[in-house]
Motif scaffolding. Structure first.
Motif, PDB file in Angstrom:
ATOM      1  N   ARG A 136      -0.385   1.252  -0.785  1.00 45.68           N
ATOM      2  CA  ARG A 136      -1.008   0.920   0.826  1.00 45.68           C
ATOM      3  C   ARG A 136       0.246   1.359   1.246  1.00 45.68           C
ATOM      4  NH1 ARG A 136      -3.533  -3.096   3.173  1.00 45.68           N
ATOM      5  NH2 ARG A 136      -4.285  -4.041   1.061  1.00 45.68           N
ATOM      6  N   THR A 137       0.864   1.236   1.596  1.00 46.21           N
ATOM      7  CA  THR A 137       2.115   2.415   2.187  1.00 46.21           C
ATOM      8  C   THR A 137       2.150   3.814   2.020  1.00 46.21           C
ATOM      9  OG1 THR A 137       4.125   0.520   1.302  1.00 46.21           O
ATOM     10  CG2 THR A 137       5.132   2.945   1.935  1.00 46.21           C
ATOM     11  N   ALA A 138       1.568   4.405   1.008  1.00 44.58           N
ATOM     12  CA  ALA A 138       1.134   5.888   1.115  1.00 44.58           C
ATOM     13  C   ALA A 138       0.243   6.263   2.107  1.00 44.58           C
ATOM     14  CB  ALA A 138       1.362   5.802  -0.200  1.00 44.58           C
ATOM     15  N   ALA A 139      -0.707   5.583   2.236  1.00 46.15           N
ATOM     16  CA  ALA A 139      -2.119   4.897   2.872  1.00 46.15           C
ATOM     17  C   ALA A 139      -1.459   5.578   4.334  1.00 46.15           C
ATOM     18  CB  ALA A 139      -3.194   4.056   2.058  1.00 46.15           C
ATOM     19  N   GLU A 140      -0.747   3.947   4.474  1.00 43.07           N
ATOM     20  CA  GLU A 140      -0.521   3.986   5.813  1.00 43.07           C
ATOM     21  C   GLU A 140       0.563   5.158   6.385  1.00 43.07           C
ATOM     22  OE1 GLU A 140       1.399  -0.486   5.658  1.00 43.07           O
ATOM     23  OE2 GLU A 140      -0.378  -0.737   6.238  1.00 43.07           O
ATOM     24  N   GLY A 141       1.009   5.867   5.378  1.00 41.39           N
ATOM     25  CA  GLY A 141       1.971   6.846   5.746  1.00 41.39           C
ATOM     26  C   GLY A 141       1.261   8.207   5.862  1.00 41.39           C
ATOM     27  N   GLY A 151      -9.030   2.263  -0.473  1.00 38.48           N
ATOM     28  CA  GLY A 151     -10.635   2.038  -0.229  1.00 38.48           C
ATOM     29  C   GLY A 151     -11.723   1.359  -1.423  1.00 38.48           C
ATOM     30  N   GLU A 152     -10.986   2.454  -2.751  1.00 37.76           N
ATOM     31  CA  GLU A 152     -11.976   2.341  -4.008  1.00 37.76           C
ATOM     32  C   GLU A 152     -11.751   0.747  -4.024  1.00 37.76           C
ATOM     33  OE1 GLU A 152     -12.345   6.125  -6.162  1.00 37.76           O
ATOM     34  OE2 GLU A 152     -10.427   5.274  -6.665  1.00 37.76           O
ATOM     35  N   ALA A 167     -13.141  -1.077   2.868  1.00 33.79           N
ATOM     36  CA  ALA A 167     -13.175  -0.009   2.072  1.00 33.79           C
ATOM     37  C   ALA A 167     -13.439   1.252   3.151  1.00 33.79           C
ATOM     38  CB  ALA A 167     -13.749   0.171   1.314  1.00 33.79           C
ATOM     39  N   ALA A 168     -14.795   1.077   3.605  1.00 34.95           N
ATOM     40  CA  ALA A 168     -15.003   2.138   4.438  1.00 34.95           C
ATOM     41  C   ALA A 168     -14.237   3.232   5.302  1.00 34.95           C
ATOM     42  CB  ALA A 168     -15.878   1.699   5.756  1.00 34.95           C
TER      43      ALA A 168
END
Length: 698
Positions: A136-141, A151-152, A167-168
């Motif tokens: 999550r931290t990486a995604a927000e980054g 998303g998966e 997810a979408a």
């Protein structure tokens, strides 16, 4: 080693090859650069070049040069080398060490990799909560891979609460950053309306973006849409091209669908051998649909030598992966004993597995098992439930099965009108057995107004569709002149078509036509030939008529023992006339050991069946004490019943019994009667077969 950098600062092209003077990206001049002037990310770029050339040791050396300059990208790549065993022995713990080191420098892609290690227990103890935190931290980054992974998680409800809308959103974020796997999943969400408004044109847009970057699943999805005209104009030729790109990349499902194109000539010239080639490739890679399709080709001999054993082998591989169609096909093989030992229990088990996934043919076939108690405890109500579930999916044979149940009162109250309604639904879909049985409804006035012309029309449609019972019933209509002008020639022509397909009632009817010389030249030998074919399939009337032939020596050498055997087979099925004639043989000792008690028993059964000859002969037994104690009153009773049934000879016997003449000393043998033509029986005895209806599903 010499290094070169584009003099255009906005370009940034870097290479370790001095074979060219100009930058391939912008055309500016390439200038030499000293090692001490290279930055950490540039060492990483040079390391990636070495990896692409397979120079793993050199790549790792360059990544370490980047590490010295605290480049997170370089440190992450060192971790990947340890994870993948590139340039160093595989060491997951060392991989985690470097991922942590890069993450501590704030490099978010390393945090994503670390999250994957926690997720799968690579180099660390498995920790799904810690994995989600990292990802999550990486995604927000802004790391697209992390956004896609998150998303998966939300789509399937793994670790986090299921939420297709979130997810979408994550798929969208990664897609806008050009991440092909996310673009493919976003396309899928758009195609099927998962967490986002359904938009098939948008689906094609995202599939195409990912496909043009070379992502094999996207190539496959784009091919599916183009092949079926989903979200774009149908273009099967283009679909084949995209399937081929996915095949070239080794994507298993694409092998299967390219095989389908070659099998059916969609976008390419039909070529069954090529179809089998691609099915085989996909099957060997573990694709269940390819395995199922290959099994069907082996079963039918399409593009490959026919082999039930090979069909079963491939069906089983797919079935064990949970492929519903393969499970149903394997069930049928177990039912029929084709390529595997016959087993109703195993057949029902595979049908159940298929039905549990909602597969309509699996539901219907399991329903037949419950209706007849084959492989399961008989339960007509359960059968009806399964038929309805299949019918709700518009599975046409299920309409027919429901109609049969209403016609007979199996699992539901008997309702001829409801039966006709379901037959009509199946007939409207062109299902040949239903056309036949709806014809029987019109012929007999069952649930509809009697209409011979309509019945004949339906029989003809069913016959044209290949239904054997419809052919036979149409023959009978011509024989009797019902709904059509009477014609023995037409009758025998239709009987023959049905008989040659192995339908026992038609074989018996054709035999009688040869015996009587109706529509064909009289030929008692041919009559025996066709009676025999029918009798061997257990057809009661054929067994009886063939017994008459053996008893009289018509078309065959006289053989009372064979006549007795055949009478017994028909008698076991409840044929009263066969019981009477078998009783004659036991009374006289022809073909069997004389046994008057057995004769009396069989006359009794024949009489109770309502056969006037049996009634008359039973009366004689009581009058003369044949196999029983003489009893004039019972003799009188049975003579009177025979007279009520229309037996003229019993009038004289009754008169003699009452003192008007001399009574005969023994029962008279019933003279073999010319076999009569049986009425059409389509609705009463339809062929019980849940037909093998394999089809392709991409």
């Amino acid at each position: 080693m010499e290094y070169y950098r584009c003099e255009n600062a906005d370009c940034g092209f870097l290479t370790d090859s001095g074979e060219q003077d100009d930058c391939p990206k912008c055309g500016a001049m390439l200038m030499p650069v000293q090692e001490e002037d290279l930055g950490g990310s540039e060492w990483t770029v040079l390391g990636n070049m070495a990896l692409d050339r397979g120079e793993d040791a050199l790549a790792l050396e360059r990544f370490h040069r980047g590490e010295e300059l605290e480049d997170g990208w370089a440190i992450t790549n060192i971790g990947w080398c340890y994870e993948a065993g590139r340039g160093v022995p595989e060491d997951p713990k060392q991989a985690v060490y470097y991922y942590r080191k890069a993450a501590d420098l704030g490099y978010h892609p390393a945090l994503c990799n670390l999250g994957v290690c926690f997720l799968n227990g690579i180099g660390v103890e498995k920790d799904e909560t810690g994995a989600v935190e990292c990802i999550r931290t990486a995604a927000e980054g802004g790391v697209p891979r992390a956004q896609h992974l998150l998303g998966e998680f939300y789509e399937v409800g793994r670790i986090v609460p299921r939420n297709e809308g979130i997810a979408a959103q994550w798929y969208q974020s990664a897609s806008w950053l050009g991440y092909a796997p996310a673009q493919t999943d976003l396309g899928r969400c758009c195609e099927f309306g998962i967490g986002i408004e359904q938009d098939k044109a948008a689906a094609v847009h995202w599939y195409r973006l990912a496909a043009e970057s070379g992502h094999p699943p996207a190539c496959h999805c784009l091919a599916n849409c183009l092949g079926q005209g989903i979200g774009a104009e149908q273009d099967r030729k283009a679909a084949v091209e995209w399937y081929q790109k996915a095949v070239d990349a080794g994507y298993p499902p694409a092998f299967c669908n390219l095989g389908v194109c070659y099998e059916h000539g969609h976008g390419v010239e039909s070529d069954l051998e090529k179809a089998v080639f691609y099915y085989h490739k996909g099957a060997e890679m573990g694709d269940a649909t390819a395995q199922c399709n290959l099994g069907f080709c082996c079963e039918t001999g399409r593009g490959t030598p026919q082999s039930w054993e090979e069909a079963v082998r491939w069906y089983r591989k797919a079935a064990e992966q949970g492929h519903a169609r393969a499970q149903c096909n394997l069930g049928w093989c177990c039912e029929a004993g084709q390529g595997t030992p016959q087993s109703w229990a195993e057949a029902a088990d595979w049908y159940r597995r298929s039905a549990d996934q909602g597969y309509p043919r699996g539901l219907n076939n399991l329903g037949v098992c419950y209706e007849h108690g084959e492989g399961v405890t008989r339960d007509p109500e359960k059968a009806i439930e399964l038929y309805r579930q299949a019918a709700e999916q518009e599975y046409v044979p299920a309409y027919h099965c429901l109609a049969n149940c209403y016609s007979r009162g199996m699992g539901v109250p008997r309702d001829k009108g409801e039966a006709a309604r379901w037959y009509q639904k199946a007939a409207d879909a062109g299902y040949p057995p239903a056309l036949c049985n709806l014809g029987v409804c019109y012929e007999n006035g069952d649930g509809v107004e009697k209409n011979y012309e309509k019945a004949t029309e339906l029989y003809r449609k069913g016959a044209d569709g290949g239904d054997r019972a419809a052919m036979c019933n149409l023959g009978w209509c011509y024989e009797a002149g019902r709904g059509v002008e009477q014609s023995w020639e037409e009758a025998t022509a239709w009987y023959r078509k049905s008989a040659e397909q192995g339908y026992p009632r038609a074989q018996c009817n054709l035999a009688w036509c040869y015996e009587a010389g109706k529509g064909v030249p009289k030929d008692e030998r041919k009559a025996v030939e066709w009676y025999t074919k029918s009798a061997e399939q257990g057809h009661c009337r054929a067994q009886y008529n063939l017994a008459l032939c053996y008893a009289a020596g018509r078309g065959v050498k006289q053989d009372f023992a064979e006549a007795a055997r055949l009478y017994q087979l028909a008698a076991d099925q409840g044929d009263g006339d066969a019981r009477n004639n078998l009783a004659d043989l036991y009374r006289t000792g022809k073909g069997v050991q004389k046994d008057e008690a057995r004769a009396f028993e069989l006359y009794t059964l024949s009489a109770r069946d309502g056969r006037r000859h049996g009634m008359r002969n039973l009366g004689k037994c009581y009058e003369n004490g044949v196999g029983t104690t003489p009893d004039k009153e019972k003799a009188r009773e049975w003579y009177e019943k025979a007279i009520e049934a229309g037996d003229e000879d019993s009038k004289k016997l009754l008169k003699n019994l009452q003192g008007g003449g001399a009574a005969p000393t023994a029962p008279e043998k019933k003279a073999p009667a010319a076999p009569a033509t049986e009425d059409a029986d389509g609705g009463e005895e339809p062929p019980k077969r849940r037909g093998f209806w394999p089809f392709r599903r991409k």
